[in-house]
Design a protein around this motif. Sequence first.
Motif, mmCIF file in Angstrom:
data_model
loop_
_atom_site.group_PDB
_atom_site.id
_atom_site.type_symbol
_atom_site.label_atom_id
_atom_site.label_comp_id
_atom_site.label_asym_id
_atom_site.label_seq_id
_atom_site.Cartn_x
_atom_site.Cartn_y
_atom_site.Cartn_z
ATOM 1 N N GLU A 209 0.830 -1.201 0.000
ATOM 2 C CA GLU A 209 0.000 0.000 0.000
ATOM 3 C C GLU A 209 0.868 1.256 0.000
ATOM 4 O OE1 GLU A 209 -3.347 0.380 -0.434
ATOM 5 O OE2 GLU A 209 -3.124 -1.736 -0.954
ATOM 6 N N TYR A 210 1.924 1.262 0.797
ATOM 7 C CA TYR A 210 2.859 2.393 0.761
ATOM 8 C C TYR A 210 3.558 2.470 -0.600
ATOM 9 C CZ TYR A 210 2.399 3.493 5.724
ATOM 10 O OH TYR A 210 1.918 3.885 6.943
ATOM 11 N N TRP A 211 3.938 1.321 -1.127
ATOM 12 C CA TRP A 211 4.604 1.269 -2.433
ATOM 13 C C TRP A 211 3.709 1.836 -3.524
ATOM 14 C CZ3 TRP A 211 3.361 -1.406 -6.920
ATOM 15 C CH2 TRP A 211 4.372 -1.488 -7.899
ATOM 16 N N ARG A 212 2.432 1.535 -3.466
ATOM 17 C CA ARG A 212 1.491 2.042 -4.475
ATOM 18 C C ARG A 212 1.359 3.558 -4.405
ATOM 19 N NH1 ARG A 212 -4.100 -0.302 -3.828
ATOM 20 N NH2 ARG A 212 -4.449 0.572 -5.907
ATOM 21 N N LYS A 213 1.423 4.103 -3.199
ATOM 22 C CA LYS A 213 1.303 5.558 -3.057
ATOM 23 C C LYS A 213 2.542 6.271 -3.582
ATOM 24 C CE LYS A 213 -2.647 5.158 -0.903
ATOM 25 N NZ LYS A 213 -3.934 5.518 -1.553
ATOM 26 N N ASP A 214 3.718 5.701 -3.269
ATOM 27 C CA ASP A 214 4.972 6.298 -3.712
ATOM 28 C C ASP A 214 6.057 5.236 -3.598
ATOM 29 O OD1 ASP A 214 7.304 7.669 -4.181
ATOM 30 O OD2 ASP A 214 6.839 9.362 -2.874
ATOM 31 N N SER A 215 6.447 4.678 -4.721
ATOM 32 C CA SER A 215 7.374 3.543 -4.708
ATOM 33 C C SER A 215 8.764 3.924 -4.212
ATOM 34 C CB SER A 215 7.487 2.929 -6.107
ATOM 35 O OG SER A 215 8.033 3.869 -7.021
ATOM 36 N N LYS A 216 9.062 5.222 -4.139
ATOM 37 C CA LYS A 216 10.377 5.658 -3.687
ATOM 38 C C LYS A 216 10.365 6.206 -2.264
ATOM 39 C CE LYS A 216 11.997 6.697 -8.360
ATOM 40 N NZ LYS A 216 12.562 7.729 -9.274
ATOM 41 N N ALA A 217 9.196 6.257 -1.661
ATOM 42 C CA ALA A 217 9.090 6.808 -0.308
ATOM 43 C C ALA A 217 9.411 5.740 0.725
ATOM 44 C CB ALA A 217 7.695 7.370 -0.073
ATOM 45 N N MET A 218 9.683 6.176 1.934
ATOM 46 C CA MET A 218 9.950 5.256 3.029
ATOM 47 C C MET A 218 8.645 4.612 3.491
ATOM 48 S SD MET A 218 11.395 6.104 6.823
ATOM 49 C CE MET A 218 11.213 4.903 8.146
ATOM 50 N N ALA A 219 8.660 3.308 3.657
ATOM 51 C CA ALA A 219 7.501 2.589 4.204
ATOM 52 C C ALA A 219 7.798 2.310 5.680
ATOM 53 C CB ALA A 219 7.254 1.300 3.453
ATOM 54 N N PRO A 220 7.141 2.990 6.608
ATOM 55 C CA PRO A 220 7.484 2.901 8.034
ATOM 56 C C PRO A 220 6.791 1.731 8.732
ATOM 57 C CG PRO A 220 5.783 4.534 7.759
ATOM 58 C CD PRO A 220 6.091 4.002 6.362
ATOM 59 N N VAL A 221 6.950 0.532 8.169
ATOM 60 C CA VAL A 221 6.241 -0.658 8.638
ATOM 61 C C VAL A 221 7.251 -1.703 9.105
ATOM 62 C CG1 VAL A 221 4.536 -2.436 8.067
ATOM 63 C CG2 VAL A 221 4.448 -0.196 6.925
ATOM 64 N N MET A 222 6.940 -2.385 10.203
ATOM 65 C CA MET A 222 7.801 -3.463 10.685
ATOM 66 C C MET A 222 6.914 -4.608 11.156
ATOM 67 S SD MET A 222 10.836 -4.627 11.125
ATOM 68 C CE MET A 222 11.924 -3.214 10.958
ATOM 69 N N PHE A 223 7.455 -5.835 11.083
ATOM 70 C CA PHE A 223 6.742 -7.012 11.592
ATOM 71 C C PHE A 223 7.568 -7.672 12.682
ATOM 72 C CE2 PHE A 223 4.948 -11.092 12.142
ATOM 73 C CZ PHE A 223 3.604 -10.949 11.842
ATOM 74 N N LEU A 224 6.908 -7.974 13.800
ATOM 75 C CA LEU A 224 7.534 -8.632 14.943
ATOM 76 C C LEU A 224 6.925 -10.012 15.135
ATOM 77 C CD1 LEU A 224 9.195 -8.773 17.611
ATOM 78 C CD2 LEU A 224 7.278 -7.562 18.710
ATOM 79 N N HIS A 225 7.753 -11.053 15.094
ATOM 80 C CA HIS A 225 7.304 -12.398 15.424
ATOM 81 C C HIS A 225 7.630 -12.694 16.882
ATOM 82 C CE1 HIS A 225 6.574 -14.484 11.354
ATOM 83 N NE2 HIS A 225 5.530 -14.712 12.130
ATOM 84 N N VAL A 226 6.644 -13.244 17.584
ATOM 85 C CA VAL A 226 6.806 -13.560 19.002
ATOM 86 C C VAL A 226 6.606 -15.059 19.213
ATOM 87 C CG1 VAL A 226 5.978 -11.267 19.645
ATOM 88 C CG2 VAL A 226 4.356 -13.167 19.568
ATOM 89 N N PRO A 227 7.160 -15.633 20.283
ATOM 90 C CA PRO A 227 6.935 -17.055 20.581
ATOM 91 C C PRO A 227 5.462 -17.338 20.858
ATOM 92 C CG PRO A 227 8.821 -16.190 21.792
ATOM 93 C CD PRO A 227 8.128 -15.008 21.201
ATOM 94 N N GLY A 228 5.118 -18.624 20.896
ATOM 95 C CA GLY A 228 3.719 -19.019 21.036
ATOM 96 C C GLY A 228 3.195 -19.083 22.452
ATOM 97 N N SER A 229 4.044 -18.889 23.448
ATOM 98 C CA SER A 229 3.602 -18.978 24.843
ATOM 99 C C SER A 229 2.788 -17.755 25.239
ATOM 100 C CB SER A 229 4.809 -19.115 25.776
ATOM 101 O OG SER A 229 5.574 -20.252 25.431
ATOM 102 N N SER A 230 1.793 -17.961 26.094
ATOM 103 C CA SER A 230 0.890 -16.856 26.448
ATOM 104 C C SER A 230 0.700 -16.692 27.952
ATOM 105 C CB SER A 230 -0.477 -17.053 25.787
ATOM 106 O OG SER A 230 -1.038 -18.311 26.152
ATOM 107 N N GLY A 231 1.681 -17.158 28.746
ATOM 108 C CA GLY A 231 1.621 -16.930 30.182
ATOM 109 C C GLY A 231 1.893 -15.474 30.524
ATOM 110 N N ASP A 232 1.650 -15.105 31.778
ATOM 111 C CA ASP A 232 1.830 -13.712 32.188
ATOM 112 C C ASP A 232 3.252 -13.226 31.932
ATOM 113 O OD1 ASP A 232 -0.792 -13.684 33.001
ATOM 114 O OD2 ASP A 232 -0.349 -13.901 35.142
ATOM 115 N N TYR A 233 4.233 -14.057 32.255
ATOM 116 C CA TYR A 233 5.629 -13.672 32.039
ATOM 117 C C TYR A 233 5.906 -13.468 30.548
ATOM 118 C CZ TYR A 233 10.678 -14.028 31.544
ATOM 119 O OH TYR A 233 11.988 -13.797 31.202
#
Length: 266
Positions: A209-233
Motif C-alpha cells: 500500500e505504501y509502495w502504491r502511493k509512492d514507490s520511492k518513499a519510506m515505508a514505516p512498517v515493521m513485523f515482529l514475530h513472538v513465541p507461542g507462549s501466552s503466560g503472564d511472564y
Amino acid sequence: MGSRDLEDPAKVDELTVLVTGFGAFGNNGINPSHLIANSLPSSFTADHLPNIKIVKASPIPVHYRTVRDVVPRLLFPQPPGKVAMTRSYPPSIPTSLFQDLPPVDPTAEDKPRFDFVLHIGMAAPREYFTMETCAHRDRYLGKDEAGETMEADTLWRDEYKAPEILRPGFDAEDVWKRWKSDLMGVDVRPSSDAGRYLCDFIYYTSLVEYWRKDSKAMAPVMFLHVPGSSGDYDIEMGRKVALGLIGAMVASTSARRTEGLEHFAQ
C-alpha cells in the motif's frame, strides 16, 4: 500526525504508531500476538524522542481476504464516497477495527494515518523474537481460518505490478542493533522469512500500500514475530520487546533523517 509530515522524529511533539495482532487460529485459542499488542500502553516516551502514542487495533482475523480488505483502510483514510467505513462487512471482519482510528480528512486520501506501523504475529516453534526484514508477494498456499488460500490470486503481480519482495524503509541492521542493545539478555534476531502465511501476508499488504502511493518513499512498517507462549511472564516480556522495537524504529528513523537519508529499500 501521519508520516507524510515526519521530518526528524526527535523534533516533533508526538508520533503515532499503529500496532496490530492476530486473533485465534487452528489449535491456538489464545494468540499471544494480540495479547502483547493489547498490553501496550496508550503512550510512552523514550530517551531523546517525543511522546509516542500507540493505537491498538482489534485482533485481525486469520483470513487472507479480510487482511487485504481491512489493512488499506487502517493505513490510509478513505474519503466519503469512495469506500464507506460503515459498509456492511462479512461476519469475520469486526467493525471495531475502525473505532479508534484518527479522524478522516476528506483531502488526505494518499496520506497515511500513522507515523509508524508495527504488526505482531506468532511463530509458535520459535523461542525467540524476530523482526522481519522483508515480505513476499506470492505462494500463499496455507489455508486460512476460512479454508482459503491465495494460490490462484494474481492481484499484486498482474494488476499492481508489485515486486516479488518488499522491504520496509528502515535501515534494518541499525534498527536491530538499537533494539538488541536496549534488551540485553533477550534473544532478539533479524529474519528474512516471515513464513508465507498470514504474518507474511499482512506485512506485504501494508508494504504494498505504501509502495502504491509512492514507490520511492519510506515505508514505516515493521513485523515482529513472538513465541507461542501466552503466560503472564511471556506477555510481559513480549510487551517489553515490542516497546523496545518501536523505540528502535523511531530512533533509527530520526538518525537517518538527521543525516538526510530517505529511501524505500527494494
